[in-house]
Design a protein around this motif. Structure first.
Motif, PDB file in Angstrom:
ATOM      1  N   VAL A  71       0.822  -1.211   0.000  1.00 13.81           N
ATOM      2  CA  VAL A  71       0.000   0.000   0.000  1.00 13.81           C
ATOM      3  C   VAL A  71       0.859   1.266   0.000  1.00 13.81           C
ATOM      4  O   VAL A  71       0.521   2.258  -0.632  1.00 13.81           O
ATOM      5  N   LEU A  72       2.004   1.219   0.702  1.00 16.17           N
ATOM      6  CA  LEU A  72       2.860   2.391   0.850  1.00 16.17           C
ATOM      7  C   LEU A  72       4.307   2.073   0.496  1.00 16.17           C
ATOM      8  O   LEU A  72       4.789   0.976   0.786  1.00 16.17           O
ATOM      9  N   THR A  73       4.988   3.046  -0.098  1.00 13.15           N
ATOM     10  CA  THR A  73       6.430   2.968  -0.323  1.00 13.15           C
ATOM     11  C   THR A  73       7.083   4.102   0.458  1.00 13.15           C
ATOM     12  O   THR A  73       6.698   5.274   0.295  1.00 13.15           O
ATOM     13  N   TYR A  74       8.042   3.763   1.306  1.00 14.73           N
ATOM     14  CA  TYR A  74       8.771   4.764   2.091  1.00 14.73           C
ATOM     15  C   TYR A  74       9.618   5.609   1.154  1.00 14.73           C
ATOM     16  O   TYR A  74      10.329   5.093   0.300  1.00 14.73           O
ATOM     17  N   ASN A  75       9.553   6.930   1.321  1.00 11.86           N
ATOM     18  CA  ASN A  75      10.281   7.847   0.445  1.00 11.86           C
ATOM     19  C   ASN A  75      11.736   8.056   0.842  1.00 11.86           C
ATOM     20  O   ASN A  75      12.452   8.821   0.180  1.00 11.86           O
TER      21      ASN A  75
END
Length: 192
Positions: free
Chosen positions: A67-71
């Protein structure tokens, strides 16, 4: 004093003691700056601490990597004076980030939450997807340690949530505006 009055006083005292202890909880919380974004958008959070004095500390932050990708942009708050030797920002795996920091001079977090740092993620999930952001004592770098005693601190973690909102279909907007038009026509008919 009557028996019922004594029991009532004891209960009231216990409630006050529990309320005070809850308000004094040693806490690290993840707070939304912008916790909702469409696919490809950015969600941002600050991490804040309150009610503890520490010599050093570390925690793991986990999320749903589908759901999320760490920037890769975690940054300690500029106002947080800490010993950079102890700063650790370590992406252990997709969906698991370890953050550690410390100052042997002691960092004190008062009752008002103090920002530890901030970070952001890119929303890669589909509309309707969400991901919890969970924090626990770091498995890699241990947890938090008291400045005076060097004993471990039992930390209360307040987790966060990131969501990808479901867009309202155009048909709903069209239906709503048509319905308002019909209400207006009906009102006009009653007035004449």
């Amino acid at each position: 004093m009557k028996k019922s009055g004594l029991i009532g006083s004891l209960c009231a005292g216990t409630v006050l003691m529990l309320a005070f202890s809850v308000s004094q909880a040693q806490t690290v919380a993840i707070n939304p700056i912008s916790a909702s974004a469409s696919t490809g958008g950015t969600v941002s959070f600050s991490i804040e601490g309150s009610d503890f004095a520490m010599v050093d500390g570390s925690f793991d932050l986990s999320w749903d990597a589908s759901v999320l990708t760490y920037n890769g942009d975690f940054a300690f708050d500029a106002a947080l004076v800490n010993e950079t030797f102890w700063d650790k920002i370590d992406l252990q795996a997709p969906g698991l980030l370890s953050i550690g920091f410390g100052d042997f001079g002691g960092i004190t977090f008062g009752a008002t939450p103090t920002t530890i740092g901030s970070l952001s993620f890119t929303m890669i999930g589909a509309p309707g997807d969400s991901s919890a952001l969970n924090m626990v004592d770091s498995a890699q770098y241990a947890g938090f340690f008291d400045f005076d005693t060097l004993a471990p601190i039992t930390m209360t973690y307040n987790d966060g949530l990131a969501t990808n909102p479901v867009p309202v279909p155009a048909a709903v907007w069209l239906f709503g505006s048509g319905l308002l038009g019909l209400v207006g026509i009906a009102r006009r008919g009653k007035q004449h």
